[in-house]
Design a protein around this motif. Structure first.
Motif, short mmCIF file in Angstrom:
data_model
loop_
_atom_site.label_atom_id
_atom_site.label_comp_id
_atom_site.label_asym_id
_atom_site.label_seq_id
_atom_site.Cartn_x
_atom_site.Cartn_y
_atom_site.Cartn_z
N LYS A 138 -9.16 0.73 8.79
CA LYS A 138 -7.91 0.88 9.55
C LYS A 138 -8.21 1.56 10.88
CE LYS A 138 -4.05 1.53 7.48
NZ LYS A 138 -2.89 2.14 6.77
N VAL A 140 -6.76 2.17 14.91
CA VAL A 140 -5.59 2.11 15.79
C VAL A 140 -6.05 2.21 17.24
CG1 VAL A 140 -5.15 4.61 15.60
CG2 VAL A 140 -3.32 3.06 16.32
N THR A 169 -4.62 -2.17 14.72
CA THR A 169 -3.23 -1.79 15.00
C THR A 169 -3.17 -1.32 16.45
OG1 THR A 169 -2.78 -1.12 12.72
CG2 THR A 169 -1.35 -0.23 14.42
N MET A 171 -1.05 0.74 18.96
CA MET A 171 0.04 1.70 19.05
C MET A 171 0.44 1.88 20.52
SD MET A 171 0.18 5.77 18.00
CE MET A 171 -0.29 5.52 16.29
N GLU A 200 -1.75 -5.85 14.71
CA GLU A 200 -0.46 -5.36 14.23
C GLU A 200 0.11 -4.44 15.30
OE1 GLU A 200 1.47 -2.48 10.78
OE2 GLU A 200 -0.65 -3.04 10.68
N LEU A 202 2.62 -1.65 16.90
CA LEU A 202 3.35 -0.46 16.48
C LEU A 202 3.91 0.22 17.73
CD1 LEU A 202 4.06 1.42 14.09
CD2 LEU A 202 1.90 2.61 14.50
N GLU A 215 0.73 10.24 13.15
CA GLU A 215 0.77 8.84 12.70
C GLU A 215 -0.58 8.42 12.09
OE1 GLU A 215 3.24 6.69 12.49
OE2 GLU A 215 4.71 8.07 13.35
N LEU A 218 -0.65 9.97 8.60
CA LEU A 218 0.31 9.34 7.69
C LEU A 218 -0.11 7.92 7.30
CD1 LEU A 218 3.71 10.49 9.27
CD2 LEU A 218 2.70 11.29 7.12
N ARG A 219 -0.71 7.22 8.24
CA ARG A 219 -1.09 5.82 8.01
C ARG A 219 -2.55 5.67 7.60
NH1 ARG A 219 2.95 2.43 10.50
NH2 ARG A 219 4.49 3.72 11.58
N ASN A 220 -3.23 6.80 7.42
CA ASN A 220 -4.63 6.80 6.96
C ASN A 220 -5.57 5.99 7.85
OD1 ASN A 220 -4.20 8.39 4.57
ND2 ASN A 220 -3.22 6.59 3.65
N PHE A 221 -5.42 6.15 9.15
CA PHE A 221 -6.34 5.47 10.06
C PHE A 221 -7.72 6.13 9.98
CE2 PHE A 221 -2.38 4.23 12.45
CZ PHE A 221 -2.53 2.86 12.25
#
Length: 259
Positions: A138, A140, A169, A171, A200, A202, A215, A218-221
């Motif tokens: 993951k 970002v 992702t 962001m 994705e 965000l 973030e 919380l999103r385990n990046f």
């Protein structure tokens, strides 16, 4: 794309992560990998440990058929790094940040300002939190609408694609509520998706390093990738600096890319 990739090989455990990122970039571009290393003077435990780390990294590169060159300096200072970059005509340099620098605001600002002045070379400044966790599931990418070069960002992301295996992702933090990405970021997304990298999106309201780190937690990046701050030291004093806040408090690895 890159013909020469550099790695500043510090005597610290977090160097291994930055070195691996440089290896990935060299492989993706079929580039020469140039290692900036310290000259070893004695047989102390520290020197032997440092030598073993370099030899292990060189072996990893050779196993992947990467062309390597090692350049030695008495000390790995910012001035020597500048000399190294210009002398070797390097396209991008991976620079690991040690924990003392990250926690020291003044020292970190000096390093960042020095790098920003080196206009002819790209830098990937690396903070390592997970020393062993190298393959990131993951990732970002944190960007604003004022990215300097879509091509430079595209080249950089393609170079590190092995880390996140075609999935990112993006962001985008806004001052006001927005439903769509700005044109510059939409063009970057189009370029990446055209090359089979799934994005994705965000979009979040609120621009702060604390927001990004929250973030990420919380999103385990596993990895945050962002651009270098263009904010001056004076403005940083009065208004803060999102990039520095992320570097100091991030729950995961960080790469700050300077185009």
């Amino acid at each position: 794309m890159y013909k020469k990739v550099g790695i500043i090989f510090e005597d610290a455990t977090n160097t291994h992560t930055a070195a691996y990122y440089s290896l990935v970039a060299a492989m993706a571009n079929q580039a020469e990998l140039i290692i900036m290393a310290k000259t070893l003077k004695n047989g102390s435990q520290t020197c032997l440990r440092y030598k073993n780390r370099i030899e292990k990294f060189i072996s990893e590169c050779e196993e992947r058929n990467i062309n390597i060159k090692t350049v030695h300096y008495e000390q790995l200072t910012l001035n020597n790094i500048e000399h190294f970059v210009k002398n070797e005509d390097i396209d991008i340099v991976f620079l690991p940040l040690d924990f003392d620098t990250i926690k020291n605001n003044r020292k970190l600002q000096i390093v960042i300002n020095k790098i920003k002045k080196l206009t002819d070379v790209k830098f990937a400044i690396v903070k390592a939190v997970h020393m062993v966790k190298i393959h990131h599931s993951k990732v970002v990418l944190v960007l604003d609408k004022k990215i300097s070069s879509i091509k430079d960002w595209g080249d950089f992301i393609f170079s590190l694609n092995e880390l996140f295996l075609n999935k990112l992702t993006l962001m985008y933090l806004t001052k006001e509520k927005e439903d769509e990405l700005p044109e510059t970021l939409s063009k970057l997304v189009h370029l990446l998706e055209k090359n089979k990298i799934y994005i994705e999106k965000l979009i979040l309201k609120g621009i702060s390093g604390k927001k990004i780190n929250l973030e990420a937690a919380l999103r385990n990046f596993d990895l945050i990738v962002m651009g270098i701050s263009k904010r001056s030291p004076i403005k940083t004093i009065f208004f803060g600096n999102l990039m520095l806040d992320v570097l100091k408090e991030s729950p995961c690895n960080v790469i700050v890319f300077k185009t």
